[in-house]
Design a protein around this motif. Structure first.
Motif, short mmCIF file in Angstrom:
data_model
loop_
_atom_site.label_atom_id
_atom_site.label_comp_id
_atom_site.label_asym_id
_atom_site.label_seq_id
_atom_site.Cartn_x
_atom_site.Cartn_y
_atom_site.Cartn_z
N ASP A 115 44.59 43.89 37.20
CA ASP A 115 46.01 43.92 36.86
C ASP A 115 46.35 45.04 35.89
OD1 ASP A 115 48.64 43.05 36.94
OD2 ASP A 115 48.39 41.67 35.26
N THR A 147 48.53 48.86 41.98
CA THR A 147 48.84 48.06 40.80
C THR A 147 49.89 48.80 39.98
OG1 THR A 147 47.00 49.08 39.63
CG2 THR A 147 46.57 46.97 40.72
N VAL A 166 46.94 37.33 39.70
CA VAL A 166 46.51 38.66 39.30
C VAL A 166 47.37 39.68 40.04
CG1 VAL A 166 44.60 40.30 39.18
CG2 VAL A 166 44.16 37.84 38.97
N ALA A 167 48.21 40.40 39.30
CA ALA A 167 49.05 41.45 39.89
C ALA A 167 49.81 40.93 41.10
CB ALA A 167 48.19 42.64 40.29
#
Length: 204
Positions: A36, A65, A167-168
């Motif tokens: 991330d 990202t 996550v992201a």
């Protein structure tokens, strides 16, 4: 040292730290990273894509990202719209020569999709009289191998118990098996000089 792009695959997720294990292609080194917070491209899917004036060709559609834009020469085109606009252009790396292009979304299709246009490309690859058939067949083989590799890693790791942490914008397991291009800071490599792209995969 200078920052460089390294390619690899994500192999594992560590729930306690929230990090993923990446194995890099160029030197086979492994590293646990917080995806991330790192400038990193990741493979959304293996696709057929078309650049205007050229036939369909297999490639990888890359996502990125948040820290990636502006890192290592990666910039979003003026035509790209923020948010999840389905009509935004797609960032594609084509198999065979690793050429990269931004392609209109209506010219990008999942690898397994069956259309008349895609069927014709398979016919072209199988035609021994087609001068470019062998190169196309090799690119299709690479695409199918890449798709299978991601599935194999995911299948193996999904048998292991893991927690669901965001996550992201993706769950940890969503990252498993993905091929990545990671802009690593303060890293030097003889075979991967600063500012160049090197390939890798996200491991389970």
């Amino acid at each position: 040292g200078e920052a460089s792009w390294f390619s690899g695959r994500i192999l594992k997720f560590h729930a306690a730290s929230g990090k993923h294990l990446v194995k890099y292609d160029v030197d086979l080194q492994e590293e646990w990273i917080d995806v991330d917070s790192e400038p990193m491209l990741y493979s959304n899917q293996v696709v057929w894509a078309q650049v205007k004036g050229h036939p369909l060709w297999p490639g990888i559609e890359w996502g990125w990202t948040p820290p990636t834009a502006g890192s290592g020469g990666f910039h979003l085109p003026s035509s790209y719209k923020k948010g999840k606009d389905s009509k935004a252009p797609k960032y594609i790396m084509f198999f065979g020569d690793d050429e990269i292009a931004w392609c209109a979304s209506d010219g990008v299709f999942p690898l397994g999709l069956e259309t008349k246009a895609i069927a014709k490309r398979h016919e072209a690859a199988a035609n021994p009289k087609n001068s470019g058939g062998a190169k196309l067949a090799a690119a299709i083989d690479l695409a199918e191998r890449e798709a299978a590799a991601a599935v194999a890693v995911r299948s193996a790791e999904m048998r292991a118990e893991s927690k669901r942490l965001a996550v992201a914008g993706r769950s940890p397991d969503d990252w498993l098996g993905l091929r990545i291009r990671h802009f690593r800071l303060n890293v030097t490599s003889v075979r991967c000089p600063g500012g160049t792209w090197c390939d890798g995969v996200v491991a389970a």
